[in-house]
Scaffold this active site. Structure first.
Site, mmCIF file in Angstrom:
data_model
loop_
_atom_site.group_PDB
_atom_site.id
_atom_site.type_symbol
_atom_site.label_atom_id
_atom_site.label_comp_id
_atom_site.label_asym_id
_atom_site.label_seq_id
_atom_site.Cartn_x
_atom_site.Cartn_y
_atom_site.Cartn_z
ATOM 1 C CG ASP A 197 -53.233 35.785 -39.791
ATOM 2 O OD1 ASP A 197 -52.143 35.782 -39.368
ATOM 3 O OD2 ASP A 197 -53.080 34.332 -40.648
ATOM 4 C CG ASP A 235 -48.497 34.107 -36.171
ATOM 5 O OD1 ASP A 235 -49.714 34.066 -36.552
ATOM 6 O OD2 ASP A 235 -47.440 33.779 -34.994
#
Length: 268
Positions: free
Chosen positions: A209, A211
Site C-alpha cells: 500500500d 502509506d
C-alpha cells in the site's frame, strides 16, 4: 509429523521467516519441528524442507493463522529457535507500506537501513554485561546481494512502528520528510536479535500500500494490505527460492560481531 529437538540438533543452515499472508512454504510432506527455548514457544511451527538442494527452515512470523500481533510476537524465541537448529542465514519477507509514490503496491524492495520507532519491545538477549553489538548496517551485505533478483529495488530505509494501528497522516508525512521510504511493524527487534545471535539477516519487503501521507483522502486498510500480499505471494515465494539458491554457504565473517567479547549467556 512433529519432532521435538534438543538444543544443538542441526537441521537447516538457512531460514525463511514469513510475514503477513506468508504462512507456509513447503508441502504437507515437510517435517515439523518443535523447539523449546528459554523465551517460550515460537510463534508457529518450524517446518524443514529442501530448496535448491539445501535444507531450509520456515517459520510463520505471525503463526499459521495470524494469531500474533506485531507488538506481541515472541521475537526472542523465534530467533533463538532458528539458531538452535543450526541456522546461519535468515531471509525475512514482510509486508510494508510505501512512503514514496514510486514504490507502488507490488514493488519488492531489499532495504539497507532501519529506523526503530517501536516502544516497549524487548530487543536484546543481553540483560547484563557490557555487550553492545555493531548495528550501523543492520542487514547482511552478502544476503542482500542474494535477495536482489531481477526487478527488485536495491536499498531504502524501513521505519518500524509499534502497531498494531497504522500511521496517522501526519506521522506518515513526517517519516517521508526524513527520507525514509518504507514503513513496517515487525522488522525490529527481529533484525537486532539476529545480529546478537550472529545470524546473517535481510528483509525482503513487499509493498502492499501507499502509506497515509502519500495521497490526501486515502488511508491504509488491513483488508487491502492482506489482499495485495495474497495477490503477490507466489511471485514472492519464487523470489525467495531464487535468493536461497544464490546465498553463499558457510559462516559469514562480517556478521560475527562477538569476536573477543565475553558474553553473559551461552548462545545456542
Amino acid at each position: 509429523m512433529t519432532t521435538a529437538l534438543t538444543p544443538g540438533h542441526h537441521r537447516a543452515d538457512i531460514a525463511v521467516i514469513g510475514g503477513s499472508g506468508f504462512y507456509s512454504f513447503f508441502g504437507d510432506d515437510a517435517e515439523s519441528i518443535r523447539i523449546d527455548t528459554p523465551y517460550g514457544p515460537t510463534s508457529g511451527p518450524i517446518t524443514v524442507g529442501d530448496v535448491a538442494g539445501r535444507p531450509v527452515a520456515f517459520l510463520p512470523r505471525h503463526g499459521v493463522a495470524h494469531e500474533h500481533a506485531p507488538h506481541t510476537l515472541p521475537y526472542r524465541a523465534n530467533m533463538w529457535a532458528l539458531r538452535t537448529i543450526g541456522v546461519q542465514r535468515v531471509f525475512a519477507p514482510c509486508a510494508v507500506g510505501s512512503l514514496v509514490p514510486e514504490f507502488g503496491p507490488g514493488t519488492v524492495v531489499v532495504p539497507d537501513q532501519l529506523v526503530d520507532r517501536t516502544a516497549g519491545r524487548v530487543q536484546t538477549y543481553f540483560d547484563k554485561g557490557g555487550v553492545h553489538v555493531e548495528f550501523a548496517d543492520p542487514y547482511c551485505g552478502d544476503l542482500r546481494d542474494a535477495a536482489l533478483q531481477d526487478g527488485v529495488v536495491d536499498g531504502g530505509t524501513m521505519v518500524v512502528v509499534e502497531g498494531p494501528r497504522f500511521s496517522t497522516r501526519a506521522e506518515s508525512q513526517w517519516f517521508a520528510r526524513q527520507g525514509w521510504t518504507l514503513v513496517n511493524m515487525t522488522g525490529h527487534p527481529e533484525a537486532v536479535l539476529a545480529r546478537e545471535l550472529e545470524l546473517c539477516y535481510t528483509p525482503i519487503a513487499l509493498v502492499t500500500d501507499l502509506d497515509a501521507g502519500i495521497e490526501a483522502g486515502q488511508g491504509v486498510r488491513a483488508v487491502d494490505v492482506f489482499a495485495e500480499f495474497q495477490k503477490n505471494i507466489e511471485p514472492l515465494k519464487a523470489l525467495v527460492r531464487g535468493a536461497i539458491g544464490s546465498a553463499l554457504m558457510g559462516p559469514c565473517e562480517s556478521c560475527r560481531v562477538h569476536n573477543g567479547v565475553e558474553l553473559p549467556i551461552e548462545l545456542p
